[in-house]
Write an enzyme that holds these catalytic residues in place. Structure first.
Site: not given
Length: 302
Positions: A9-10, A122, A206, A264
């Site tokens: 998203g970033n 989150k 995600k 991640k």
């Protein structure tokens, strides 16, 4: 190859930028240009984050006097899937005009007893200084945590258990389409006692959903794309060094924060451990170089 490319998203809305639509569309166009070389030569599935965007919508709904109560997070995830998915599909059609592009609104089943509901991690929405963040938390019932030098709202992030649209995703891949799916980790839903579905107030990570998707679609590579060049030893400190290659067990030994690089690395290592294949983490603009092993951090089995 079959590649699952997970866009952070970033990477679509850079830190501290105003969430204006035209700015985000420009970033999406840049993302499509970075992915286009892969999309021309490989079978590509694209997922995307939505932390900044879903937080922005939540702020708008909280301030809307026409609403009896704010929209729940499952509905906001669906909204951001549609918005970002539309931008990505349009930009990819321009970049790769000879490939069909399919965009799916997707649900992800989670466990209603997941302990994550009692421990929000989150990050969503913009960053604040600590005083403002704590004041908003007190006034709006938020939970806030530090994210780098800023403070942000956090919400529950339960584990993804099942991708409900997986048969449709596989059908689009079999037809040769580029597929955009599972945006924001998927709309979080649970099954009730009668087998029906209902949404829950959460945002699924995600990257963990992308790892599950990569495994379920027999992907050859999981590519986690963000706004930093890779995983670093001593990130943010003088002399920090990018880790070029590491095994899953080596990376899991590093202590990385939840809500930032930690998920991640966790997602990449899960995929590698489950499949014996390769994952990589790096900057979106380096996507093609990361696939060649010339940039980012490559996560290897063994």
């Amino acid at each position: 190859m079959r590649i699952v490319a997970a866009l952070g998203g970033n990477a679509l809305l850079e830190r501290a930028e105003k969430p204006d639509a035209d700015l985000q569309e420009r970033h999406v166009t840049e993302a499509a240009a970075a992915l286009a070389p892969l999309a021309r030569d490989h079978s590509v599935i694209i997922t995307h984050g939505n932390g900044p965007q879903v937080g922005m919508l939540a702020l708008e709904r909280d301030a809307d006097p026409a609403l009896t109560r704010p929209y729940p997070f499952d509905a906001l995830v669906a909204e951001t899937q549609g918005m970002i998915g539309y931008w990505l599909a349009r930009a990819l059609r321009d970049q790769v005009p000879d490939r069909d592009v399919g965009c799916l609104i997707c649900m992800t089943r989670v466990d209603p007893a997941d302990p994550a509901f009692a421990n929000p991690t989150k990050f969503v929405g913009p960053g604040y200084d600590e005083y403002t963040a704590r004041a908003l938390a007190a006034g709006r019932g938020w939970t806030v945590r530090q994210d780098g030098s800023r403070w942000r709202r956090v919400v529950a992030s339960p584990e993804p258990a099942e991708l409900l649209e997986l048969p449709l995703i596989l059908a689009l891949l079999a037809a040769g389409s580029l597929v955009i799916c599972a945006g924001g980790g998927g709309i979080p839903v649970v099954r009730d006692a009668g087998g029906g579905l209902r949404g829950v107030s959460a945002v699924v990570d995600k990257d963990l959903t992308s790892a599950l998707l990569a495994q379920a679609t027999s992907a050859d590579l999981l590519l986690i794309l963000t706004d930093v060049p890779g995983v670093f030893n001593g990130f943010g400190a003088p002399g920090a060094q990018r880790i070029e290659r590491a095994t899953a067990s080596q990376l899991l030994g590093d202590r990385l924060p939840a809500g930032s690089m930690g998920p991640k690395v966790d997602a990449a290592c899960r995929f590698v451990a489950a499949t014996g294949k390769t994952a990589a983490i790096g900057r979106l603009t380096d996507a093609e170089a990361i696939c060649r092993g010339e940039a980012g951090t490559t996560v290897l089995p063994g």
